[in-house]
Design an enzyme around this catalytic site. Structure first.
Site, mmCIF file in Angstrom:
data_model
loop_
_atom_site.group_PDB
_atom_site.id
_atom_site.type_symbol
_atom_site.label_atom_id
_atom_site.label_comp_id
_atom_site.label_asym_id
_atom_site.label_seq_id
_atom_site.Cartn_x
_atom_site.Cartn_y
_atom_site.Cartn_z
ATOM 1 C CE LYS A 126 80.103 34.801 65.959
ATOM 2 N NZ LYS A 126 80.518 35.785 65.870
ATOM 3 C CG ASP A 166 78.602 36.757 62.982
ATOM 4 O OD1 ASP A 166 79.270 37.193 63.123
ATOM 5 O OD2 ASP A 166 78.320 35.926 62.362
HETATM 6 P P1 NDP Z 1 75.591 41.858 58.385
HETATM 7 O O1 NDP Z 1 74.118 40.457 58.533
HETATM 8 O O2 NDP Z 1 74.792 42.918 59.083
HETATM 9 O O3 NDP Z 1 75.419 41.694 57.068
HETATM 10 C C1 NDP Z 1 76.273 40.184 56.443
HETATM 11 C C2 NDP Z 1 76.059 40.319 54.255
HETATM 12 O O4 NDP Z 1 76.299 39.451 54.054
HETATM 13 C C3 NDP Z 1 74.463 40.480 54.513
HETATM 14 O O5 NDP Z 1 75.042 41.504 52.816
HETATM 15 C C4 NDP Z 1 74.495 39.068 53.511
HETATM 16 O O6 NDP Z 1 72.993 39.664 52.715
HETATM 17 C C5 NDP Z 1 75.845 38.592 52.916
HETATM 18 N N1 NDP Z 1 74.915 37.078 53.332
HETATM 19 C C6 NDP Z 1 75.873 36.508 54.422
HETATM 20 N N2 NDP Z 1 75.189 35.094 54.016
HETATM 21 C C7 NDP Z 1 75.304 34.841 52.932
HETATM 22 C C8 NDP Z 1 75.289 33.975 52.497
HETATM 23 N N3 NDP Z 1 75.110 32.882 52.427
HETATM 24 N N4 NDP Z 1 75.702 34.010 50.818
HETATM 25 C C9 NDP Z 1 75.370 35.598 50.194
HETATM 26 N N5 NDP Z 1 76.029 36.646 51.051
HETATM 27 C C10 NDP Z 1 75.299 36.564 52.534
HETATM 28 O O7 NDP Z 1 76.767 40.954 58.467
HETATM 29 P P2 NDP Z 1 78.169 41.036 59.561
HETATM 30 O O8 NDP Z 1 78.648 42.145 57.797
HETATM 31 O O9 NDP Z 1 78.092 41.365 60.773
HETATM 32 O O10 NDP Z 1 78.896 39.851 59.129
HETATM 33 C C11 NDP Z 1 79.482 39.734 57.833
HETATM 34 C C12 NDP Z 1 81.195 39.072 58.198
HETATM 35 O O11 NDP Z 1 82.006 39.675 59.071
HETATM 36 C C13 NDP Z 1 80.545 37.587 58.622
HETATM 37 O O12 NDP Z 1 81.580 36.653 58.430
HETATM 38 C C14 NDP Z 1 81.084 37.886 60.341
HETATM 39 O O13 NDP Z 1 81.170 36.749 60.761
HETATM 40 C C15 NDP Z 1 82.271 38.478 60.065
HETATM 41 N N6 NDP Z 1 82.254 39.344 61.193
HETATM 42 C C16 NDP Z 1 81.558 40.291 61.833
HETATM 43 C C17 NDP Z 1 81.469 40.801 62.957
HETATM 44 C C18 NDP Z 1 81.223 41.959 63.407
HETATM 45 O O14 NDP Z 1 81.174 42.879 64.058
HETATM 46 N N7 NDP Z 1 79.992 42.651 63.011
HETATM 47 C C19 NDP Z 1 83.127 40.810 64.284
HETATM 48 C C20 NDP Z 1 83.783 39.952 63.072
HETATM 49 C C21 NDP Z 1 83.570 39.548 61.826
HETATM 50 P P3 NDP Z 1 71.850 38.756 53.362
HETATM 51 O O15 NDP Z 1 71.178 39.930 53.590
HETATM 52 O O16 NDP Z 1 71.337 38.840 51.756
HETATM 53 O O17 NDP Z 1 71.460 37.788 53.893
#
Ligand code: NDP
Length: 453
Positions: A126, A166
């Protein structure tokens, strides 16, 4: 020789001070493993637990770049190469101001067990940076990505370490980083996954984590003679995972009533339809705006701004059947877990990594609701990354149907494996123990085979 998780954790904490998320992830896993470790003294003799929590390599580097005003900016870059017992290091890059060593080590550690569960030949890693892509121009993001890759390229390669996206790293960032890797190394290889379709990406990779998360929920429901059809779902986040999780819920006849971002949440009692989802995709992936705009655009939608230091999240206090956390770590505490169940939620499938705090997990397990932990339920993303690597090696591309079918098959297998392992170890229905033990056994045996490395 017996394993004492308490003493083990004391040592982990002493050796990795201040890395609270890493401690949390390790503790959650090793609490499930004492029966296995008691049965297998050879794992203890070979110091498998101690080796599992020690990254094979940690790379930390300076990332200087120039912003649009001509000023020099400096961020910190990381890559944790955690475990290569099953294949090249594999796992995403996160760009978010909260990124630090402890957060990336927790994610890399989860990735070890997750990648093992997929059955594909992938080790675990990671990485990322404390760079915040929000409110940066495309050119600033490009300059940052190029500088980041200028150092990272020394350490990765299609048979060594293959990063993906991510939080904060989507198609745009992967494109900029791939371009810079190719330019410096003068080679066109599958060194990153989540690539654009025109240049080596796999169909269904953007959809994979969210689709997989819903397939996992569907399997848990099926095992209990239920289905998603007609069920109301709470989705947190509004990024990659949340978007495609919502799309799959719609495909399967369920209803999604919430989204969020770090500034607040929206509640849409009428439910998200395809048009509203398309709006969110444009808002988040193209215009890069805030989720409040959803409430401004559509009638009868409530927006609630998040308060700093609130003791619970209003998103989890809404009447529903299923919760699909898809934002970030530790977004469900014990109070949120209690609120969810009070409101009728009986199934939780985690798209985010470690979204539920230990006390919240305890509530779910005690109440014996269907609870699919992230390392199992969100493994679809890395699984399709593994399929992207296979297609790149073969220099061909599979159809959408072919990849989706493989993804669905992998999620069904993971579910079955967790369920059967939980049963074998005397905790039927406990997907946490099932996922931890099933993921661990394959890694531990592979590490034994490969000697003390
Ligand atoms: P994105 O950056 O596309 O989206 C993240 C979302 O979560 C946004 O809406 C963001 O809001 C919100 N967010 C992030 N940090 C916070 C916070 N501290 N408090 C509240 N909201 C928050 O990321 P992903 O959709 O790719 O990832 C989401 C989750 O899924 C993560 O935990 C990631 O590790 C996990 N994941 C992702 C994978 C992938 O293939 N992408 C695979 C496996 C797991 P804002 O824009 O305001 O920051």
């Amino acid at each position: 020789m017996s394993f004492d998780p308490k003493i083990f954790m004391e040592k982990v904490k002493a050796k990795n001070t201040g890395e609270s998320e890493f401690h949390q992830a390790v503790e959650e896993v090793f609490e499930s493993l004492d029966t296995v470790l008691d049965k297998h003294p050879e794992y203890l003799e070979a110091k498998i637990p101690e080796r599992l929590v020690e990254p094979e390599r940690v790379i930390m580097f300076r990332v200087p770049w120039i912003d649009d005003a001509g000023k020099v900016q400096v961020n910190r870059g990381f890559r944790i190469e955690m475990n290569s017992a099953l294949g090249p290091y594999k796992g995403g890059l996160r760009f978010h101001p909260s990124v630090n060593l402890g957060i990336l080590k927790f994610l890399a550690f989860e990735q070890v067990l997750k990648n093992s569960l997929t059955t594909l030949p992938m080790g675990a890693g990671k990485g990322g940076s404390d760079f915040d892509p929000k409110e940066k121009s495309d050119n600033e993001v490009m300059r940052f990505c190029q500088s980041f890759m200028t150092e990272l390229q020394r350490h990765i390669g299609p048979d060594t370490d293959v990063p993906a996206g991510d939080i904060g790293v989507g198609g745009r960032e992967i494109g900029f980083m791939f371009g810079q890797y190719k330019r410096i190394r003068n080679e066109f290889t599958g060194v990153l996954t989540g690539k654009g379709l025109n240049w080596g990406g796999s169909l269904i990779r953007p959809e994979a984590t969210g689709y997989g998360q819903v397939y996992f929920a569907e399997e848990m429901l099926k095992a209990n003679k239920k289905s998603l059809e007609g069920l109301t779902c709470l989705v947190s986040g509004s990024g990659n995972v949340a978007q495609y999780c919502t799309e799959k819920v719609l495909d399967l006849g369920g209803k999604v009533v919430t989204f969020s971002d770090s500034s607040g949440m929206v509640y849409d009692p009428e439910g998200v339809n395809r048009e509203k989802l398309a709006f969110v995709m444009d808002l988040k992936n193209v215009r890069r705006g805030r989720i409040k705009e959803y409430a401004d655009k559509f009638p009868n939608v409530e927006f609630m701004a998040y308060e700093k230091n609130a003791d619970c999240n209003p998103l989890w206090d809404i009447k529903a059947d299923v919760a699909l956390p898809s934002a970030t770590q530790n977004e469900i505490n014990a109070k949120d877990a209690a609120n969810l169940m009070k409101n009728g939620v009986f199934c939780v499938s985690e798209g985010a990594n470690m979204p539920t705090e230990p006390e919240g997990i305890e509530c779910f397990l005690e109440a014996k609701i269907l609870y699919g932990p992230g390392k199992a339920a969100n493994a679809g993303g890395v699984a399709v990354s593994g399929l992207e690597m296979s297609q790149n090696s073969m220099r061909l591309g599979w159809s959408r149907e072919e990849v989706d079918q493989k993804l669905h098959g992998i999620m069904k297998n993971i579910h079955q494996n967790c369920l059967e392992t939980a049963e074998t170890y005397g905790v039927p229905g406990n997907y946490v123990v099932g996922a931890n033990i099933a993921g661990f056994l394959k890694i531990a045996d592979s590490m034994l085979d490969q000697g003390y490395v």
